[in-house]
Design a protein around this motif. Structure first.
Motif, PDB file in Angstrom:
ATOM      1  N   PHE A   9     -57.891   6.126   6.907  1.00 32.23           N
ATOM      2  CA  PHE A   9     -58.738   5.993   5.725  1.00 32.23           C
ATOM      3  C   PHE A   9     -58.052   6.373   4.410  1.00 32.23           C
ATOM      4  O   PHE A   9     -58.635   6.188   3.342  1.00 32.23           O
ATOM      5  N   THR A  10     -56.843   6.906   4.453  1.00 26.68           N
ATOM      6  CA  THR A  10     -56.123   7.178   3.205  1.00 26.68           C
ATOM      7  C   THR A  10     -54.791   6.435   3.114  1.00 26.68           C
ATOM      8  O   THR A  10     -54.370   6.063   2.021  1.00 26.68           O
ATOM      9  N   TYR A  11     -54.131   6.200   4.246  1.00 24.81           N
ATOM     10  CA  TYR A  11     -52.837   5.525   4.200  1.00 24.81           C
ATOM     11  C   TYR A  11     -52.971   4.089   3.711  1.00 24.81           C
ATOM     12  O   TYR A  11     -52.053   3.555   3.081  1.00 24.81           O
ATOM     13  N   GLY A  12     -54.083   3.443   4.020  1.00 26.27           N
ATOM     14  CA  GLY A  12     -54.275   2.056   3.604  1.00 26.27           C
ATOM     15  C   GLY A  12     -55.195   1.909   2.413  1.00 26.27           C
ATOM     16  O   GLY A  12     -55.808   0.841   2.229  1.00 26.27           O
ATOM     17  N   MET A  13     -55.281   2.922   1.583  1.00 29.14           N
ATOM     18  CA  MET A  13     -56.210   2.891   0.455  1.00 29.14           C
ATOM     19  C   MET A  13     -55.848   1.808  -0.569  1.00 29.14           C
ATOM     20  O   MET A  13     -56.704   1.343  -1.319  1.00 29.14           O
ATOM     21  N   GLN A  14     -54.598   1.391  -0.600  1.00 29.85           N
ATOM     22  CA  GLN A  14     -54.204   0.344  -1.543  1.00 29.85           C
ATOM     23  C   GLN A  14     -54.989  -0.947  -1.287  1.00 29.85           C
ATOM     24  O   GLN A  14     -55.389  -1.641  -2.228  1.00 29.85           O
ATOM     25  N   ALA A  15     -55.215  -1.269  -0.006  1.00 34.13           N
ATOM     26  CA  ALA A  15     -55.946  -2.494   0.316  1.00 34.13           C
ATOM     27  C   ALA A  15     -57.392  -2.401  -0.155  1.00 34.13           C
ATOM     28  O   ALA A  15     -57.929  -3.374  -0.719  1.00 34.13           O
ATOM     29  N   ALA A  16     -58.035  -1.254   0.055  1.00 36.57           N
ATOM     30  CA  ALA A  16     -59.411  -1.080  -0.420  1.00 36.57           C
ATOM     31  C   ALA A  16     -59.466  -1.128  -1.941  1.00 36.57           C
ATOM     32  O   ALA A  16     -60.412  -1.672  -2.529  1.00 36.57           O
ATOM     33  N   PHE A  17     -58.464  -0.572  -2.593  1.00 36.28           N
ATOM     34  CA  PHE A  17     -58.400  -0.595  -4.051  1.00 36.28           C
ATOM     35  C   PHE A  17     -58.316  -2.029  -4.569  1.00 36.28           C
ATOM     36  O   PHE A  17     -58.976  -2.405  -5.547  1.00 36.28           O
ATOM     37  N   LEU A  18     -57.523  -2.861  -3.908  1.00 34.73           N
ATOM     38  CA  LEU A  18     -57.306  -4.233  -4.379  1.00 34.73           C
ATOM     39  C   LEU A  18     -58.552  -5.108  -4.235  1.00 34.73           C
ATOM     40  O   LEU A  18     -58.679  -6.117  -4.929  1.00 34.73           O
ATOM     41  N   VAL A  19     -59.463  -4.731  -3.334  1.00 30.36           N
ATOM     42  CA  VAL A  19     -60.704  -5.505  -3.208  1.00 30.36           C
ATOM     43  C   VAL A  19     -61.491  -5.454  -4.510  1.00 30.36           C
ATOM     44  O   VAL A  19     -62.022  -6.464  -4.981  1.00 30.36           O
ATOM     45  N   VAL A  20     -61.566  -4.277  -5.129  1.00 31.48           N
ATOM     46  CA  VAL A  20     -62.346  -4.085  -6.358  1.00 31.48           C
ATOM     47  C   VAL A  20     -61.503  -4.306  -7.596  1.00 31.48           C
ATOM     48  O   VAL A  20     -62.018  -4.688  -8.653  1.00 31.48           O
TER      49      VAL A  20
END
Length: 455
Positions: free
Chosen positions: A306-317
């Protein structure tokens, strides 16, 4: 009956002096024993890591809150880590009845794949009692089977992009599972034999031991709980969550951006490499030295996915556009980092398995009192941890596709730098205690720890 009157004056004086001397010796011995006990306790306290009892009390509170906070921030329009008051979601967004079903189902699936007779069995390092545990090397097989199942599910119309809406509830459930598993591990450790306990997690302090982990290799039958959690549910789960973010972006914008594709590709390569070289984890500090407690459980099941891949979640928004030149530079940086990471790790693992292999036989070494030899040439003559250098270059490449307008995507780089510097310091202490003067000689030959000519 003995009477003082039966003694002469001289005999009485001798007896009194003897009693005083005996009493004085007893007092001295007890005083010395208490001093030694106090010194031992102080030494034990000094050797405790992560801030000792205070750290073991605060970290299990603040790290889960950090995960939830970061997820909230990356989904917010401003995505500002400096916003005050911080972004707080409604309580309803923290829970979804589907989340525990997915978490438990995912754990069950990965456990099933772990137990399948795929791959080979490999022996771990020698334990205190002289035995060596066997481990199934089938993590890459589990990744491939998971990929096939995901492809089939997407073909059948599974809305994988819904993972974006479930991020917070999934994180809450993963945190809950981490606490429950850690409590189970702590309780069961009191039935483990003394030789099965980890040196750093057996202090007698419940809070500290719960955090560090009392038992070194907790198993249910042949199912090794620490080894399973180290690479399976969290690491593969990280890739699945990333794919869910990519599918969400496709839903919102009809296609995946180049930035999202790069983040997914880089991190998939990292996970696939870890599972392809799964056998190498058997010689790492996590497996060999650390007990299995909250520190590793939470890191494996909640922090990593849930933190290592935060870049992908960031790019959604917060979508970003990349120029061909910028994308090429980022791909090159990740490639250089991966090359250093893989080559240095492969050289170390080959040397540990077979020092006479042609690829490492000509490397210069330093002999130690334990019978082992320390590499002082090749990648390990450049810096003491060249694999950490490669890791950090890759971490930077994962964040660059997110642009420079927000600090949040670079949280991983900052955190990982601190983590690896701390990990290097822990490894330094272990090696100095283990190798003594040979380690001092190695440090004089290889003065830089991670960054050549810098640190």
């Amino acid at each position: 009956m003995f009477r003082w009157a039966n003694l002469g004056w001289f005999d009485a004086r001798v007896l009194i002096v003897a009693l005083c001397l005996l009493f004085g010796v007893r007092i001295h011995e007890e005083f010395r024993r208490q001093i030694m006990k106090l010194n031992k306790q102080k030494s034990s306290q000094a050797e405790r890591e992560f801030g000792g009892t205070l750290g073991a009390t605060c970290i299990p509170v603040f790290l889960p809150l950090t995960v939830l906070y970061l997820l909230c921030v990356c989904r917010s329009p401003a995505a500002s880590v400096l916003q005050w008051p911080p972004v707080l979601p409604p309580t309803a967004q923290l829970w979804d009845p589907l989340a525990p079903v997915l978490i438990l189902g995912w754990m069950a699936l990965q456990s099933f794949l772990y137990l399948l007779p795929m791959g080979k069995l490999s022996e771990g390092m020698v334990l205190k009692d002289g035995s060596r545990l066997k481990y199934p090397i089938n993590g890459f097989h589990a990744l491939c089977v998971t990929a096939v199942l995901l492809t089939l599910s997407l073909w059948l119309g599974m809305p994988l992009g819904y993972l974006f809406e479930l991020l917070l509830p999934l994180a809450v459930c993963a945190i809950g599972v981490s606490f429950l598993l850690s409590l189970y591990l702590y309780i069961r450790s009191f039935w483990a034999p003394h030789h099965a306990l980890a040196q750093g997690g057996n202090t007698g302090n419940p809070l500290y031991d719960f955090f560090m982990g009392r038992e070194l290799n907790p198993r249910i039958g042949s199912f090794d709980l620490k080894y399973f959690c180290e690479l399976r549910p969290g690491l593969i789960g990280w890739v699945v969550i990333n794919l869910g973010m990519l599918m969400k972006e496709v839903e919102l914008r009809d296609s995946a951006s180049l930035a999202m594709i790069l983040v997914n590709s880089f991190q998939l390569l990292y996970v696939a490499d870890a599972l392809w070289n799964e056998e190498a984890v058997l010689t790492t500090m996590d497996i060999v030295h650390d007990g299995f407690g909250f520190m590793l459980v939470f890191g494996d099941l909640a922090w990593v996915p849930f933190t290592y891949g935060m870049q992908a979640a960031f790019l959604v928004v917060h979508p970003q556009s990349l120029s061909p030149l910028g994308a090429t530079a980022i791909v090159t940086l990740n490639g250089v980092g991966y090359y250093i990471f893989r080559k240095s790790n492969s050289q170390k693992n080959q040397f540990r398995r077979d020092p006479t292999h042609p690829s490492v036989a000509n490397l210069e070494t330093i002999a130690t009192a334990t019978g082992k030899r320390l590499l002082v040439s090749g990648w390990w003559g450049l810096v003491r941890h060249p694999n950490y250098l490669g890791d950090l270059l890759m971490a930077l490449a994962w964040s660059l596709p997110c642009g420079f307008n927000h600090l949040l995507p670079y949280f991983y780089v900052v955190y990982f730098t601190v983590l690896l510097i701390h990990r290097e310091a822990r490894d330094e202490r272990h090696c100095r205690a283990k190798y003594g003067l040979a380690w001092d000689a190695y440090c004089s030959r290889v003065p830089y720890r991670i960054f050549p000519y810098v640190y």
